[in-house]
Design an enzyme around this catalytic site. Structure first.
Site, mmCIF file in Angstrom:
data_model
loop_
_atom_site.group_PDB
_atom_site.id
_atom_site.type_symbol
_atom_site.label_atom_id
_atom_site.label_comp_id
_atom_site.label_asym_id
_atom_site.label_seq_id
_atom_site.Cartn_x
_atom_site.Cartn_y
_atom_site.Cartn_z
ATOM 1 N N TRP A 1 0.888 -1.175 0.000
ATOM 2 C CA TRP A 1 0.000 0.000 0.000
ATOM 3 C C TRP A 1 0.917 1.213 0.000
ATOM 4 C CZ3 TRP A 1 -2.001 2.768 4.772
ATOM 5 C CH2 TRP A 1 -3.084 3.585 4.465
ATOM 6 N N ASP B 1 0.250 -4.928 9.724
ATOM 7 C CA ASP B 1 -0.802 -3.983 9.351
ATOM 8 C C ASP B 1 -2.032 -4.804 8.994
ATOM 9 O OD1 ASP B 1 -2.369 -1.930 8.512
ATOM 10 O OD2 ASP B 1 -1.310 -1.599 6.617
ATOM 11 N N LYS C 1 -12.748 -1.194 6.965
ATOM 12 C CA LYS C 1 -13.302 -2.141 5.981
ATOM 13 C C LYS C 1 -14.208 -3.172 6.634
ATOM 14 C CE LYS C 1 -9.669 -0.321 3.946
ATOM 15 N NZ LYS C 1 -9.404 0.398 2.737
HETATM 16 N N1 PLP Z 1 -3.379 -0.608 5.486
HETATM 17 C C1 PLP Z 1 -3.758 -1.040 4.284
HETATM 18 C C2 PLP Z 1 -3.012 -2.158 3.660
HETATM 19 C C3 PLP Z 1 -4.840 -0.460 3.620
HETATM 20 O O1 PLP Z 1 -5.207 -0.897 2.413
HETATM 21 C C4 PLP Z 1 -5.539 0.606 4.239
HETATM 22 C C5 PLP Z 1 -6.648 1.276 3.567
HETATM 23 O O2 PLP Z 1 -6.832 1.260 2.393
HETATM 24 C C6 PLP Z 1 -5.089 1.014 5.511
HETATM 25 C C7 PLP Z 1 -4.018 0.389 6.097
HETATM 26 C C8 PLP Z 1 -5.679 2.172 6.263
HETATM 27 O O3 PLP Z 1 -6.980 2.138 6.528
HETATM 28 P P1 PLP Z 1 -7.716 3.348 7.211
HETATM 29 O O4 PLP Z 1 -8.663 3.868 6.184
HETATM 30 O O5 PLP Z 1 -8.394 2.750 8.389
HETATM 31 O O6 PLP Z 1 -6.720 4.377 7.610
#
Ligand code: PLP
Length: 371
Positions: free
Chosen positions: A136, A183, A219
């Site tokens: 990401w 994560d 999510k």
């Molecule tokens: N980590 C990954 C791999 C993600 O895909 C995302 C969101 O797309 C997040 C963390 C962060 O999510 P949040 O929207 O809760 O900050």
């Protein structure tokens, strides 16, 4: 005063969404942003969340006072429990703590700030940070922004095989005395089962690792805009944990000072009530099952069309996303000619597929490959 400020590049995933919104083609499909969609292509407010919202509104004892700096205690502990497991030895040994954060991103940010200040000596900006290739994109940015000067990729994706590059992965990471930072942004989405998806985190604990685990409830609770996340800390012992949390408190204080309450309350009420908890697990399974059925369907359609290449990776991969293996030219063809929006890397959000658009998407992928 700001005449010299250069225009920043747009955030890739939101640019894809904007381009999608502006596209007048009625057949357009958005496979970019990581958000769940129903088979009607709509956002889904989880039924359990609707129920808990009513419970919270009816609760006259609640107010809008500041939460503690580290967040709502009943949220933090229940969130850590779903990552580590109810019977986690680390929890029983009182060496697990948590910080309520603004989404998973906030948890990564607070963890990164702490590590820059306190890992390998105070304020060490030269400690290498390893992130998977690809990852990401915000992982790099968050750590660089926290002051780490050496963020490196480790091998993960084998483009040829369209799967995990296990030997490269192990080769890049083994024997480096690394600190583990998980994560967990999609717990439940991979298999439909929370415990199964948390296997890796729990395995590392059985192996005696200290660790951080960033959790997002964006999510799996569908609470994207409530910004609800948790940073779980597994320390060596309770005394260590206490000192770590005291420093975390300092970092939060200068970052957002106190976290927001609504999302954390929704999650805490749900996780701490056995009936609501079980209802939430059913809701998560509904989402995961829809993803699994779209995977099976897309693969079957591409195989039926005899699209050149192999497509078994679509069902072998897990979670919300799929790396299709489509190259940049094929991606461009899909966007420009077919109004099917996806990331330049070929990554698609499986939830963007529905029983209504899957034929169009499969036929378009076929055309992009054979053209
Ligand atoms: N980590 C990954 C791999 C993600 O895909 C995302 C969101 O797309 C997040 C963390 C962060 O999510 P949040 O929207 O809760 O900050």
């Amino acid at each position: 005063l700001f005449g010299e400020v250069p225009q920043a590049t747009p955030v890739a995933v939101f640019k894809v969404t904007n381009d999608f919104k502006e596209d007048p083609n009625p057949k357009k499909v958005n496979l970019g942003v990581g958000a769940y969609r129903t088979d009607e292509g709509q956002p889904w407010v989880l039924p359990v969340v609707k129920k808990v919202e009513k419970i919270i509104v009816a609760d006259d004892s609640l107010n809008h006072e500041y939460l503690p700096i580290l967040g709502l205690p009943e949220f933090r502990s229940s969130a850590s429990k779903i990552a580590l497991g109810e019977d986690s030895p680390a929890i029983q040994e009182n060496r697990v703590g948590a910080v309520q954060c603004l989404g998973g991103t906030g948890a990564l940010k607070i963890g990164a700030e702490f590590l820059r200040r306190w890992y390998n000596g105070n304020n060490n900006t030269r400690t290498p940070v390893y992130v998977s290739a690809p990852t990401w994109e915000n992982h790099n940015a968050v750590f660089v922004n926290a002051g780490f000067e050496d963020v490196r990729p480790y091998k993960y994706w084998d483009a040829e095989k369209r799967g995990l590059d296990l030997s490269g992965f192990l080769g890049d990471l083994e024997r480096r005395k690394l600190f583990v930072f998980f994560d967990s942004a999609y717990q439940g989405f991979a298999s439909g089962c929370l415990d199964k998806d948390a296997w890796a985190v729990r395995y590392f604990i059985t192996q005696g690792f200290e660790m951080f685990c960033a959790q997002s409830f964006s999510k799996n609770f569908g609470l994207y805009n409530e910004r609800v996340g948790n940073l779980t800390i597994v320390a060596r012992d309770p005394d260590n944990l206490k000192r770590v949390l005291s420093q975390m408190e300092k970092i939060v204080r200068v970052t957002w000072s106190n976290p927001p309450s609504q999302g954390a309350r929704l999650v805490a009420v749900t996780l701490n009530n056995p009936e609501l908890f079980s209802e939430w697990k059913d809701n998560v399974k509904t989402m995961a099952d829809r993803v699994l059925s779209m995977r099976a369907s897309l693969r079957a359609k591409l195989e039926a069309l005899e699209t050149p290449g192999t497509w078994d990776h679509i069902t072998q991969q897990i979670g919300m996303f799929s790396f299709t293996g489509l190259n940049p030219n094929q991606v461009e063809y899909l966007i420009k000619e077919k109004s099917i929006y996806l990331m330049a890397s070929g990554r698609i959000n499986m939830c963007g597929l529905t029983t209504k658009n899957i034929d169009y998407v499969a036929e378009s992928i076929h055309e992009s490959v054979v053209n």
